[in-house]
Design an enzyme around this catalytic site. Structure first.
Site, short mmCIF file in Angstrom:
data_model
loop_
_atom_site.label_atom_id
_atom_site.label_comp_id
_atom_site.label_asym_id
_atom_site.label_seq_id
_atom_site.Cartn_x
_atom_site.Cartn_y
_atom_site.Cartn_z
N GLU A 1 0.21 -1.37 5.78
CA GLU A 1 1.28 -0.82 6.62
C GLU A 1 1.10 0.67 6.84
OE1 GLU A 1 5.09 1.07 7.70
OE2 GLU A 1 3.88 1.42 5.89
N ASP B 1 0.82 -1.21 0.00
CA ASP B 1 0.00 0.00 0.00
C ASP B 1 0.86 1.26 0.00
OD1 ASP B 1 0.77 -0.84 2.61
OD2 ASP B 1 -0.70 0.51 3.52
#
Length: 418
Positions: free
Chosen positions: A159, A94
């Protein structure tokens, strides 16, 4: 409209012609174009991309759904002695949001300019490292190499929003235990100098919201003990409390304020949120129970106010682990890492990571983890406008991993592994 053309080296979202660009760079740019951006990251596209990569590498890939819609992908290269502890190369899929109006180029077009700078969200944080891992493994396999220890490439979601539905959950999953980890590599930061920065620990992130209830009323009146007064007093306490001093070690930043319904209505409540980053050298239990400074206590007593330490608060994240990874030359994992860098004439700067990465969850399990992104001679631009990485720096990073991965995967059997 943002530009969609490169400089002389290639064209925006269009694949360059044969022989004009290193295939590793082309793969990197392809990965940057996947919109795995919050708040709605296209994780399915990332998983499909990784499935294709696994097929190209002729390596098995396992998909572990740790939370609904949140998949950890694991590509495994089994070693000649799979009973030994493994090496994990971790990266997250991400990326953080962008303000497109502040970018020179479309942040998801992977534009390369005439200097070889590749612009894109995630170019430093951390899609570059993902592809560097992959390309290093590709080259090692093509050369017929095999190592005693198994190598796992793990690709985790979420994350950038705290890792709660990613690594934090994954480390408690049975599939994580099956990895039999001995050592892990994860992300680091760019370094503007010729050195590479390596991180052996990191500050604890605390994301805290303080609720400030107060007396409501009409905006034209003098109203005492309002929510806004309490909110301002929270700032004063944080700025004078020795446990939460702004500076080079502990940082406190106000990131959100909520409250109010109309210009002429004094709100009954206001919320203020803070991002605190506390180094592992600070006594966290003392920080949790710290006493407000005397001048604040006198203010509360004199004005009959509610003590701020009694104000309700909530913590979205309050990480308490303070584990370090050894950087002593007597440690076999660190010795393999540092001696390999030394052989490449690479200068290392050892630091505590200033923010937070998935490494903290790995260390919390008692496993050694190093944060390392081979990006020197590069400004630190993670989460910034116009994030970019130069293609030559990127390609050099692949060569670094080509040396580091064999060294780590060839660490001799340790005590208890014979």
């Amino acid at each position: 409209m943002l530009p969609d053309k490169d400089g002389p080296n290639g064209g925006g979202g269009v694949q360059n012609g044969p022989g004009t660009e290193d295939p590793s760079v082309s793969l990197f740019r392809e990965y940057l174009r996947l919109k795995t951006v919050h708040p709605e990251p296209d994780y399915d596209a990332a998983v499909r991309f990784l499935e294709r990569i696994a097929e190209e590498l002729a390596l098995p890939m396992k998909k572990v759904e740790v939370c609904p819609g949140r998949v950890v992908a694991i590509i495994t290269w089994v070693g000649s002695r799979p009973e030994l502890k493994s090496v994990v190369l971790n990266s997250h899929t991400d990326v953080v949001p962008v303000y497109e109006e502040h970018w020179k180029h479309d942040p998801f077009a992977a534009v390369k300019d005439e200097h070889g700078n590749i612009y894109g969200r995630g170019s430093q944080d951390m899609k570059c490292v993902t592809i560097q891992y992959i390309e290093a493994i590709r080259r090692l396999k093509a050369a017929g190499k095999r190592f005693s220890r198994t190598i796992h490439l793990t690709f985790v979601p979420d994350e950038e929003v705290g890792g709660h539905k990613g690594m934090e959950t994954f480390v408690k999953h049975p599939e994580f235990q099956k990895l039999n980890i001995g050592f892990a590599l994860d992300e680091g930061l760019a370094n503007p100098t010729n050195a590479y920065t390596v991180f052996y620990g990191e500050r604890n992130p605390w994301w805290i919201t303080v609720r400030c209830p107060g007396s409501p009323g009409h905006g034209s009146r003098f109203v005492e003990n309002t929510a806004a007064e309490k909110l301002v007093s929270v700032f004063r306490m944080l700025n004078t409390n020795e446990c939460f001093t702004l500076g080079d070690v502990t940082t406190v930043n106000m990131t959100m304020v909520k409250g109010g319904v109309a210009y002429n209505v004094i709100p009954a409540e206001m919320d203020v949120s803070f991002d605190l980053r506390i180094p592992p050298t600070v006594n966290l239990m003392r920080a949790c129970s710290s006493t407000p400074p005397k001048q604040y206590q006198d203010f509360v007593k004199e004005h009959n106010r509610t003590p701020l330490n009694l104000l309700p608060f909530s913590a979205l994240q309050k990480h308490m682990d303070q584990n370090f990874t050894s950087t002593e030359e007597s440690d076999p994992w660190w010795h393999a890492f540092s001696s390999t860098c030394k052989a490449m004439n690479v200068t290392l700067q050892k630091e505590i990571f200033p923010a937070a990465t998935d490494s903290r969850f790995i260390r919390e399990e008692g496993l050694p983890a190093i944060g390392f992104s081979p990006m020197n001679l590069t400004p630190i631009l993670l989460h910034d406008h116009n994030e970019y990485l130069n293609e030559q720096v990127f390609l050099r990073g692949i060569q670094v991993y080509e040396r580091l991965v064999p060294a780590l995967a060839s660490v001799p059997p340790l005590s208890g592994e014979e």
